[in-house]
Structures are given as C-alpha cells and as structure tokens.
Design a protein around this motif. Structure first.
Motif, PDB file in Angstrom:
ATOM      1  N   GLU A 248       9.753 -12.396   2.964  1.00  0.00           N
ATOM      2  CA  GLU A 248       7.963 -12.332   3.410  1.00  0.00           C
ATOM      3  C   GLU A 248       7.859 -10.952   4.337  1.00  0.00           C
ATOM      4  N   TRP A 249       8.934 -11.098   5.181  1.00  0.00           N
ATOM      5  CA  TRP A 249       9.351  -9.521   5.709  1.00  0.00           C
ATOM      6  C   TRP A 249       9.712  -8.210   4.990  1.00  0.00           C
ATOM      7  N   TRP A 250      10.466  -8.496   4.205  1.00  0.00           N
ATOM      8  CA  TRP A 250      11.100  -7.541   2.692  1.00  0.00           C
ATOM      9  C   TRP A 250      10.738  -7.637   1.915  1.00  0.00           C
ATOM     10  N   ALA A 251       9.009  -6.855   1.770  1.00  0.00           N
ATOM     11  CA  ALA A 251       8.415  -7.216   0.380  1.00  0.00           C
ATOM     12  C   ALA A 251       6.608  -7.141   0.882  1.00  0.00           C
ATOM     13  N   ASN A 252       7.275  -8.495   2.161  1.00  0.00           N
ATOM     14  CA  ASN A 252       5.055  -8.732   2.037  1.00  0.00           C
ATOM     15  C   ASN A 252       4.931  -7.761   3.012  1.00  0.00           C
ATOM     16  N   LEU A 253       5.599  -7.807   4.442  1.00  0.00           N
ATOM     17  CA  LEU A 253       5.337  -7.890   5.640  1.00  0.00           C
ATOM     18  C   LEU A 253       5.450  -6.183   5.191  1.00  0.00           C
ATOM     19  N   VAL A 254       6.901  -5.699   5.312  1.00  0.00           N
ATOM     20  CA  VAL A 254       7.037  -4.336   4.625  1.00  0.00           C
ATOM     21  C   VAL A 254       6.741  -4.182   3.334  1.00  0.00           C
ATOM     22  N   THR A 255       6.102  -3.631   2.247  1.00  0.00           N
ATOM     23  CA  THR A 255       5.985  -3.708   1.174  1.00  0.00           C
ATOM     24  C   THR A 255       6.806  -1.491   0.229  1.00  0.00           C
ATOM     25  N   ALA A 256       7.240  -1.386  -0.316  1.00  0.00           N
ATOM     26  CA  ALA A 256       7.946   0.115  -1.197  1.00  0.00           C
ATOM     27  C   ALA A 256       6.845   0.215  -1.192  1.00  0.00           C
ATOM     28  N   ARG A 257       6.225   1.295  -1.314  1.00  0.00           N
ATOM     29  CA  ARG A 257       4.847   1.735  -1.836  1.00  0.00           C
ATOM     30  C   ARG A 257       5.026   2.278  -3.195  1.00  0.00           C
ATOM     31  N   ASP A 258       6.025   2.785  -3.411  1.00  0.00           N
ATOM     32  CA  ASP A 258       6.875   2.897  -4.845  1.00  0.00           C
ATOM     33  C   ASP A 258       8.126   2.409  -5.815  1.00  0.00           C
ATOM     34  N   TRP A 259       7.866   1.823  -6.937  1.00  0.00           N
ATOM     35  CA  TRP A 259       9.045   0.320  -6.960  1.00  0.00           C
ATOM     36  C   TRP A 259      10.608   1.622  -6.873  1.00  0.00           C
ATOM     37  N   LYS A 260      10.471   2.849  -6.368  1.00  0.00           N
ATOM     38  CA  LYS A 260      12.047   3.700  -6.333  1.00  0.00           C
ATOM     39  C   LYS A 260      12.775   3.666  -5.279  1.00  0.00           C
ATOM     40  N   ASP A 261      12.010   2.450  -3.994  1.00  0.00           N
ATOM     41  CA  ASP A 261      12.461   1.891  -3.391  1.00  0.00           C
ATOM     42  C   ASP A 261      12.901   0.392  -3.248  1.00  0.00           C
ATOM     43  N   PHE A 262      12.730  -0.230  -4.150  1.00  0.00           N
ATOM     44  CA  PHE A 262      12.764  -1.441  -4.008  1.00  0.00           C
ATOM     45  C   PHE A 262      14.011  -1.866  -3.382  1.00  0.00           C
ATOM     46  N   TRP A 263      14.746  -0.792  -3.081  1.00  0.00           N
ATOM     47  CA  TRP A 263      15.803  -1.902  -2.069  1.00  0.00           C
ATOM     48  C   TRP A 263      15.739  -2.681  -1.357  1.00  0.00           C
ATOM     49  N   ILE A 264      14.770  -2.439  -0.915  1.00  0.00           N
ATOM     50  CA  ILE A 264      13.983  -2.627   0.843  1.00  0.00           C
ATOM     51  C   ILE A 264      13.488  -3.824   0.593  1.00  0.00           C
TER      52      ILE A 264
END
Length: 572
Positions: free
Chosen positions: A346-362
C-alpha cells in the motif's frame, strides 16, 4: 624468523542459519513459463500522446459460463496533437464497438468509430485535436477472459468454489497487465486520477473491489450491481475483482492521523472464526506500517482485505489474502507473513509506484525488508537475523536489480526465459540492500530515509485526497537518501543496484598488522565501513578509498562482520 602472512576466512555471525528452508512466497515464482501477456517497456507513440484522467469500468460477470461483458469508458487529456490513440486488450476478448466523444474537438457527444483490434492492441482514430483537450473513449467488449494458469504469478481470472459450492472468483494480473481483462493504457507510467468500478453478479454473491462502496442495487434477473469508487490514483494491475458469498468483519480504525477510516475483511462464511482472530493481527500490522512508513495512504476510501482462492496480491485498498491462516511456516514466528507483505505494498507500489518496471525493487525489496523489521520489533533481534539469513540464501545475482533503460514485466518479473533477469533478487537482494544501507547510515537516519521515501514532503502525510501518490525511480530514492543522510551514496546504489556482482572483502594479516580491502567489479568505488570483533571489542572500521589497516593486540582473534551487516560475497 620470517613473519608469516595469514589469510583469514570471513566469519559470518549467522552462518549457522544456512540450513533454513527457502522462503515460500517467492520460491513458487521460479521455473515457470513466461506468459504471452506482458506490461510496460518502451511507451508506444499512440499512447504517449494522452494522459488518462479517469476510467469507468462497467462489467457483468457470468460465473457459470466463465464469461464477462462490459463497457470501459476512459476520460483522457491530449498531451500531444494526434489523429489516433491506442489501448490494450487481450486477444482472448472481443471488442464489439468503440465510441469517441464527438467528431469535432470539444464536443461531448459520442460517435461510433472504426477500430482495429490486433495483437492485443486497439487502434482508435481521433479527429486531430489541440494539446490539452479532454476526450473520452468508450469500448464495448466481452468474451471468455484468460483463466489464470497459476495465480497470482501467472494471472487472469480464477474461477473457484467455496466449501458449499458457491462461486469464488478473483482477478490477478501483475505480470500480464490489466488488459488481460479490461481495456486500458497498460503501462505503469500512467494512472487514472480516479476510477469507478461497477460490477453486476448473480445474487447473493458479493463483490469486494477497490475504493469505497457507493451502492448495491438489485437489477432484473436476480442480480446485484455493486458500485465502487476509487478517489485516488491507482495503478492498473492494482484494480481487482473479488467475488464470493462473503461476510464482513469490520471496524473504524484509528490511524495515526487521528481520523478513523473503514477497515474491513471480506471473509468466507466457513472461515469467519479464524478471520476474527486474524483481523486483530491485520490491525497490529497496520499500526507497524503507519509508525515506520507514515499514515495509511488510502484513508479516504478504506483498508480492505478479501479472502481469495490464490495466495495474495497488493490490490489497492483490497488486499488479496489466501495464506490459509497458516502464519509463517518458514521462520516459525507467529505472524502472517502474506498479509504483512501485501500490506507493505500500500506504501511501496500503490502510494509510491515505479514509473517503469526497471525499478520494481522499490515495490518488492522494501516490502520484503520491512518483514524483517517487523519481526525485530515484535520478536527481537534473533528473529530479524533469522529472516535476513533466509533472504540471503535466495539471492542469485543474475542481473541488475535496477537496470537502466525501459523494462517490461517479462524482463523484470518472469526470469525463466531470461537468465540475466533478476527475478527473485528484486525481493531478496532488495531487502539486503536496505539492510546494508541501515548499517551504513545508522538506525536513526535510515528510518528517516524510509519515511521520506514514502512521503518526501511531510505535509503530504496529512492528505486524504491522493495527492501524495507519485511515481518514483531509483535515482529519486538515491537523491532523498543523500539529502537525509548528508552524504554521497551514489557509489552504494551503483554497486548494489546497477550491476549484479557483489563486493568481496579481502583480509590479510602479517604479524599484528591487519589489512582490509574491498574488491569490486570494474574497481567501482566502495568505501563501505566494516564491523569487526577484535577479542571482545566490537569496532566500526571506516574504509576510506575502500581500504583500512588495523593493529591487533597480541594473541587476539579477529572476526569480520560478525552480525552480517553487509551484503557481500562470502566464502562457501
């Protein structure tokens, strides 16, 4: 007599934990076929010309036929002049009609237009309009959607049954993209500002979806229509249907911002007693995340959990839970790892979303690490060490955790046909990167960094309108970390995230002189301090220019990194 030079193998304080079982949720993702559908990559020219403002998805689900039929209405704004746009929709579904708002620019009237649906793309003509104009597209479609081969990893629709034979249905589409079941601009860089989800099902089935429920109404044919409204931005794969004869366990949760919000578990009737117990843990975990990461972001809508016939997924404000009330069978601690991990999103994907899948680790690495922090706070440092040891065993170092250049979900998430893709490393190596950063900057600074990664502007923590939602990148997280820590960290991010090879700590002792030196791929700079145990004294050794020299007391044994603070290559 000549002085002998001795080479000492690095001692790892948690080496005894090497026989731990693999982590269940991620192990299941290995060795699976890459799906035909994928999401992300380079943005198509026909999609970069518009910005989605709103989706309205009206859908009827026919469980006995495993069929759907619906209308998707998109409201969007042109950012570049164009005569055509493109939406995505899986070829398993049929597009019947496409309508566009007006044949003249600025007209609110819909006109039926010709279209082409081929290779999962709907090509739609537009009368050429000026930049900034608002237009709408309405797509009538339906058919038998892709059935999930192995949800949630290989997604689509799951058509299951409850213990009494009632329909139990769920959607999952993280890797495939939302276009596997509804038309959309299937790219992580564009989210609608809001969304309406209107779903019709046979009575007495219940629909649990994203956002807040506006109404339930009876419709002819012994059916019910559920209207859900999402008042904040939402990523496409986070949109979900959960359909079953649910009962609800609910409360008004008192969050850290003061104003209560709806907190509900949609549970199968046969599991209500178990659900009542688990519901208490849901709230304990929410309290942890609000304390560490800041206020729950979607308080204006709700926090929801739906019991699902698959393991789980981070669908915004309606977390999918299918862990079977088993707790954590890997570490053995009494907490539900599945809910904890999905709640982290809910924080790390939905609130803060990677603009590109290269940053999926976020999305995945931070969430995985926060499980260790939760275990530490609830059960103590041994639980933390056990979780980190489990994660360490799963790291494979096959590819960069955060490569440069656009990536698709097939590149970053489904590695079976791309041996250079990191796959599991976005979870486990991402977790260890957070762990090592914590050692580098110290606890106080690290948790400030984590909070500002979630909410760069503290004032946004009080908002309930979705304005805190944002796209993020690895470079942005680097800049925030450097600002909070007041130190350069590009060397840390470059070595750990931009390339796969781990650093190696070389140690040699000649007499009482001990030399420590980092060996890195391409001689990348790596001034990472090292913890050493000299006799009974624990020291933090700074490694300026990647090297340090110590003088040891006579007859004293040396142990390097006894608490396994640093992600590095280790003997064995």
């Amino acid at each position: 007599m000549a002085q002998a030079t001795r080479h000492i193998t690095l001692a790892v304080g948690i080496a005894a934990l090497s026989s731990l079982a693999t982590l269940a949720p991620v192990a299941a993702q290995e060795n699976r076929p890459a799906p035909a559908n994928t999401s992300g990559g380079e943005l198509n020219r026909a999609q970069e010309v518009f910005d989605v403002k709103h989706y309205r998805l009206q859908l009827e689900v026919f469980p006995d036929e495993k069929r759907i039929a619906g209308v998707l209405t998109m409201t969007a704004q042109l950012v570049q002049p164009t005569g055509a746009i493109m939406l995505d929709l899986d070829e398993a579904l049929t597009v019947d009609e496409v309508w566009v708002s007006g044949s003249q620019a600025g007209s609110a009237e819909f006109s039926r237009v010709s279209f082409r649906h081929r290779d999962g793309q709907i090509h739609i003509p537009l009368s050429r309009r000026s930049t900034g104009g608002i237009f709408r597209v309405r797509v009538h479609y339906g058919g038998i959607p892709r059935e999930a081969p192995r949800p949630p990893w290989d997604g689509g629709f799951t058509w299951s049954r409850t213990a009494d034979g009632s329909h139990w249905i769920a959607t999952t589409c993280q890797g495939e993209g939302a276009d596997v079941w509804w038309p959309c601009k299937d790219h992580p860089s564009d989210e609608p500002d809001s969304m309406d989800i209107v779903i019709t099902v046979p009575a007495p089935l219940v629909v649990a979806s994203n956002g807040r429920r506006l109404e339930v109404r009876e419709v002819p044919g012994d059916k019910l229509t559920y209207h859900w409204h999402v008042s904040t931005p939402i990523n496409n794969y986070g949109v979900a249907l959960n359909i079953a004869p649910y009962e609800t366990i609910t409360t008004r949760y008192q969050g850290i911002e003061g104003e209560p919000f709806e907190f509900t578990y949609w549970v199968l009737p046969e599991n209500r007693a178990k659900g009542e117990i688990l519901f208490e843990e849901f709230q304990r975990q929410m309290a942890f995340f609000e304390d560490v990461c800041g206020p729950y972001p979607f308080r204006a809508d709700k926090y929801g959990v739906a019991e699902t016939p698959h393991l789980g997924m981070e669908h915004q404000s309606i977390i999918a839970y299918g862990n079977g009330y088993r707790g954590d069978i890997v570490t053995g601690y009494d907490y539900d790892w599945l809910h904890h991990h999905e709640l982290s999103h809910e924080w790390w994907a939905n609130l803060v979303t990677a603009r590109d899948w290269k940053d999926f680790w976020i999305h995945e690495g931070i969430g995985t690490y926060l499980q260790a922090v939760y275990l530490e706070r609830r059960f103590g440092p041994e639980a933390y060490a056990k979780k980190m040891a489990t994660d360490l065993k799963r790291i494979v170092n096959k590819g960069s955790v955060a490569p440069r250049g656009a990536r698709t979900t097939k590149d970053m998430y489904f590695a079976s046909k791309r041996p250079d893709a990191p796959d599991i490393d976005v979870y486990m190596k991402g977790s260890w990167i957070c762990h090592s950063l914590r050692w580098l900057v110290g606890d106080e600074v690290f948790f400030k960094i984590l909070r500002r990664w979630a909410y760069p502007d503290p004032a946004l923590e009080a908002t309930r309108d979705g304005s805190a939602c944002r796209f993020a990148s690895t470079d942005e997280l680097l800049a925030i970390a450097e600002k909070i820590a007041d130190m350069e960290l590009d060397w840390f991010f470059e070595l750990y995230l931009r390339q796969p090879t781990l650093p190696e700590l070389l140690l040699s002792i000649t007499g009482r002189k001990c030399t420590l030196r980092w060996k890195t791929p391409g001689d990348l700079p790596f001034p990472m301090p090292v913890e050493v145990l000299v006799g009974e004294e624990l020291r933090r050794v700074e490694m300026k220019d990647g090297k340090a020299v110590l003088t040891l007391p006579r007859g004293v044994q040396l142990e390097v990194d006894p608490h396994a603070r640093i992600l590095m290559k280790r003997a064995g």
